[in-house]
Design a protein around this motif. Structure first.
Motif, PDB file in Angstrom:
ATOM      1  N   ILE A   9     102.707 -74.318   3.030  1.00 20.45           N
ATOM      2  CA  ILE A   9     101.711 -75.357   2.748  1.00 20.45           C
ATOM      3  C   ILE A   9     100.347 -74.699   2.629  1.00 20.45           C
ATOM      4  N   GLY A  10      99.604 -75.038   1.573  1.00 18.67           N
ATOM      5  CA  GLY A  10      98.281 -74.458   1.407  1.00 18.67           C
ATOM      6  C   GLY A  10      97.542 -75.111   0.264  1.00 18.67           C
ATOM      7  N   ASN A  11      96.502 -74.419  -0.225  1.00 20.22           N
ATOM      8  CA  ASN A  11      95.694 -74.912  -1.336  1.00 20.22           C
ATOM      9  C   ASN A  11      95.715 -73.918  -2.489  1.00 20.22           C
ATOM     10  N   VAL A  12      95.713 -74.444  -3.702  1.00 21.82           N
ATOM     11  CA  VAL A  12      95.653 -73.589  -4.890  1.00 21.82           C
ATOM     12  C   VAL A  12      94.278 -72.917  -4.910  1.00 21.82           C
ATOM     13  N   ALA A  13      94.257 -71.586  -4.860  1.00 21.38           N
ATOM     14  CA  ALA A  13      92.998 -70.857  -4.719  1.00 21.38           C
ATOM     15  C   ALA A  13      92.444 -70.342  -6.040  1.00 21.38           C
ATOM     16  N   THR A  14      93.232 -70.380  -7.099  1.00 23.15           N
ATOM     17  CA  THR A  14      92.778 -69.920  -8.417  1.00 23.15           C
ATOM     18  C   THR A  14      93.306 -70.881  -9.479  1.00 23.15           C
ATOM     19  N   GLU A  15      92.746 -70.780 -10.671  1.00 20.57           N
ATOM     20  CA  GLU A  15      93.334 -71.517 -11.789  1.00 20.57           C
ATOM     21  C   GLU A  15      94.716 -70.929 -12.079  1.00 20.57           C
ATOM     22  N   VAL A  16      95.611 -71.764 -12.600  1.00 21.59           N
ATOM     23  CA  VAL A  16      96.959 -71.307 -12.926  1.00 21.59           C
ATOM     24  C   VAL A  16      96.908 -70.446 -14.186  1.00 21.59           C
ATOM     25  N   SER A  17      97.438 -69.222 -14.100  1.00 21.90           N
ATOM     26  CA  SER A  17      97.534 -68.331 -15.249  1.00 21.90           C
ATOM     27  C   SER A  17      98.885 -68.524 -15.923  1.00 21.90           C
ATOM     28  N   TYR A  18      98.913 -68.431 -17.251  1.00 23.36           N
ATOM     29  CA  TYR A  18     100.129 -68.717 -18.000  1.00 23.36           C
ATOM     30  C   TYR A  18     100.385 -67.615 -19.025  1.00 23.36           C
ATOM     31  N   GLY A  19     101.650 -67.281 -19.243  1.00 24.14           N
ATOM     32  CA  GLY A  19     102.008 -66.276 -20.233  1.00 24.14           C
ATOM     33  C   GLY A  19     103.494 -66.323 -20.531  1.00 24.14           C
ATOM     34  N   GLU A  20     103.957 -65.366 -21.311  1.00 22.68           N
ATOM     35  CA  GLU A  20     105.377 -65.258 -21.655  1.00 22.68           C
ATOM     36  C   GLU A  20     105.817 -63.816 -21.524  1.00 22.68           C
ATOM     37  N   THR A  21     107.094 -63.625 -21.217  1.00 25.22           N
ATOM     38  CA  THR A  21     107.664 -62.283 -21.291  1.00 25.22           C
ATOM     39  C   THR A  21     107.879 -61.944 -22.756  1.00 25.22           C
ATOM     40  N   SER A  22     108.226 -60.696 -23.041  1.00 27.65           N
ATOM     41  CA  SER A  22     108.479 -60.288 -24.417  1.00 27.65           C
ATOM     42  C   SER A  22     109.663 -61.027 -25.018  1.00 27.65           C
ATOM     43  N   GLY A  23     110.526 -61.582 -24.168  1.00 26.66           N
ATOM     44  CA  GLY A  23     111.667 -62.348 -24.634  1.00 26.66           C
ATOM     45  C   GLY A  23     111.367 -63.827 -24.790  1.00 26.66           C
ATOM     46  N   GLY A  24     110.103 -64.231 -24.575  1.00 29.42           N
ATOM     47  CA  GLY A  24     109.714 -65.626 -24.761  1.00 29.42           C
ATOM     48  C   GLY A  24     109.931 -66.520 -23.563  1.00 29.42           C
ATOM     49  N   VAL A  25     110.136 -65.944 -22.368  1.00 29.56           N
ATOM     50  CA  VAL A  25     110.346 -66.757 -21.167  1.00 29.56           C
ATOM     51  C   VAL A  25     108.992 -67.150 -20.573  1.00 29.56           C
ATOM     52  N   PRO A  26     108.700 -68.463 -20.432  1.00 28.77           N
ATOM     53  CA  PRO A  26     107.421 -68.892 -19.857  1.00 28.77           C
ATOM     54  C   PRO A  26     107.289 -68.468 -18.395  1.00 28.77           C
ATOM     55  N   MET A  27     106.076 -68.117 -18.007  1.00 29.31           N
ATOM     56  CA  MET A  27     105.785 -67.798 -16.615  1.00 29.31           C
ATOM     57  C   MET A  27     104.378 -68.263 -16.284  1.00 29.31           C
ATOM     58  N   ALA A  28     104.176 -68.626 -15.028  1.00 26.18           N
ATOM     59  CA  ALA A  28     102.860 -69.049 -14.555  1.00 26.18           C
ATOM     60  C   ALA A  28     102.662 -68.512 -13.146  1.00 26.18           C
ATOM     61  N   SER A  29     101.409 -68.312 -12.774  1.00 28.77           N
ATOM     62  CA  SER A  29     101.132 -67.780 -11.440  1.00 28.77           C
ATOM     63  C   SER A  29      99.786 -68.284 -10.938  1.00 28.77           C
ATOM     64  N   PHE A  30      99.644 -68.305  -9.613  1.00 24.87           N
ATOM     65  CA  PHE A  30      98.381 -68.646  -8.986  1.00 24.87           C
ATOM     66  C   PHE A  30      98.383 -68.099  -7.567  1.00 24.87           C
ATOM     67  N   ARG A  31      97.202 -68.049  -6.954  1.00 28.93           N
ATOM     68  CA  ARG A  31      97.094 -67.618  -5.561  1.00 28.93           C
ATOM     69  C   ARG A  31      97.033 -68.845  -4.672  1.00 28.93           C
ATOM     70  N   LEU A  32      97.726 -68.749  -3.547  1.00 28.27           N
ATOM     71  CA  LEU A  32      97.782 -69.838  -2.586  1.00 28.27           C
ATOM     72  C   LEU A  32      97.066 -69.404  -1.311  1.00 28.27           C
ATOM     73  N   GLY A  33      96.128 -70.213  -0.861  1.00 28.48           N
ATOM     74  CA  GLY A  33      95.426 -69.941   0.386  1.00 28.48           C
ATOM     75  C   GLY A  33      95.950 -70.838   1.492  1.00 28.48           C
ATOM     76  N   CYS A  34      96.428 -70.232   2.562  1.00 27.53           N
ATOM     77  CA  CYS A  34      97.002 -70.984   3.687  1.00 27.53           C
ATOM     78  C   CYS A  34      96.105 -70.790   4.906  1.00 27.53           C
ATOM     79  N   THR A  35      95.342 -71.804   5.251  1.00 24.53           N
ATOM     80  CA  THR A  35      94.360 -71.697   6.334  1.00 24.53           C
ATOM     81  C   THR A  35      94.850 -72.409   7.584  1.00 24.53           C
ATOM     82  N   GLU A  36      94.866 -71.686   8.675  1.00 24.36           N
ATOM     83  CA  GLU A  36      95.267 -72.255   9.969  1.00 24.36           C
ATOM     84  C   GLU A  36      94.226 -73.274  10.436  1.00 24.36           C
ATOM     85  N   ARG A  37      94.696 -74.403  10.981  1.00 23.74           N
ATOM     86  CA  ARG A  37      93.813 -75.389  11.583  1.00 23.74           C
ATOM     87  C   ARG A  37      94.145 -75.483  13.071  1.00 23.74           C
ATOM     88  N   ARG A  38      93.146 -75.328  13.907  1.00 25.73           N
ATOM     89  CA  ARG A  38      93.387 -75.381  15.352  1.00 25.73           C
ATOM     90  C   ARG A  38      92.274 -76.181  16.022  1.00 25.73           C
TER      91      ARG A  38
END
Length: 206
Positions: A9-38
């Motif tokens: 569980i966390g928050n999306v820390a960056t915009e989602v990046s999108y691309g394809e492999t050389s074979g045309g397979v879609p892929m997406a990535s982003f960084r997730l920030g997980c902050t402890e609450r106490r």
């Protein structure tokens, strides 16, 4: 060797990046920030603790759906296979945690969201629509879910609610047009070359 599956569980820390492999397979990535609450007993209030950063990667239909669903700062749950990558930076050994995502969704303890069916999903209720790039032959939707959606729509029609209309189609992202800072895939193995964003996201997300 057995795989390690986690749900984070966390928050999306960056915009989602999108691309394809050389074979045309879609892929997406982003960084997730997980902050402890106490709870700080001395100050008598909740405070932020340490933030852990996780790289999240999604493939195929999930990657396509992430583009139109997530924004920077969104609270999410990510479930998938955990990996820890290590490499040498000169004489310094570095590492980072990565999740090969199988499922991603908004954290409904923090707010509300509206679901739209993706096109090409087996068992999709009639009238459902989604990104044209969604992969056909995805996971089947259980019959009881289809029946529940149809019952809800029938009830809306009977009451004259405008929600009885079929959901509008979501425009599919242009697969080969990458957003600023996008990732460009270099091979079928999923290894990618990334234009770095210039360091960690500033501050902890709550």
């Amino acid at each position: 060797m057995s795989e390690t599956h986690v749900t984070v569980i966390g928050n999306v820390a960056t915009e989602v990046s999108y691309g394809e492999t050389s074979g045309g397979v879609p892929m997406a990535s982003f960084r997730l920030g997980c902050t402890e609450r106490r709870y700080d007993r001395q100050r008598e209030c909740w405070v932020d603790g340490e933030t852990q950063w996780v790289a999240v990667t999604a493939w195929r239909a999930l990657a396509v759906n992430l583009i139109g669903s997530l924004a920077k700062g969104d609270p999410v749950l990510v479930s998938g296979r955990l990996r820890v990558r290590e490499w040498m930076d000169g004489e310094v050994r570095r590492s980072r945690a990565e999740i090969d995502a199988r499922s991603v969704g908004h954290d409904l303890t923090r707010g509300t969201t509206a679901f739209r069916w993706a096109a090409g999903v087996r068992g999709q209720p009639p009238g459902g629509a989604g990104p044209a790039g969604a992969e056909a032959g995805g996971e089947a939707v259980p019959e009881w879910i289809v029946s529940a959606v149809e019952a809800r729509r029938s009830s809306a029609v009977a009451s004259g609610s405008p929600s009885s209309a079929a959901p509008a189609a979501v425009a599919a992202p242009v697969v080969r047009a990458l957003p600023p800072g996008g990732r460009v895939a270099t091979g079928e193995s999923g290894e990618v070359a990334e234009r770095e964003r210039g360091g960690d996201a500033a501050g902890a997300l709550t």
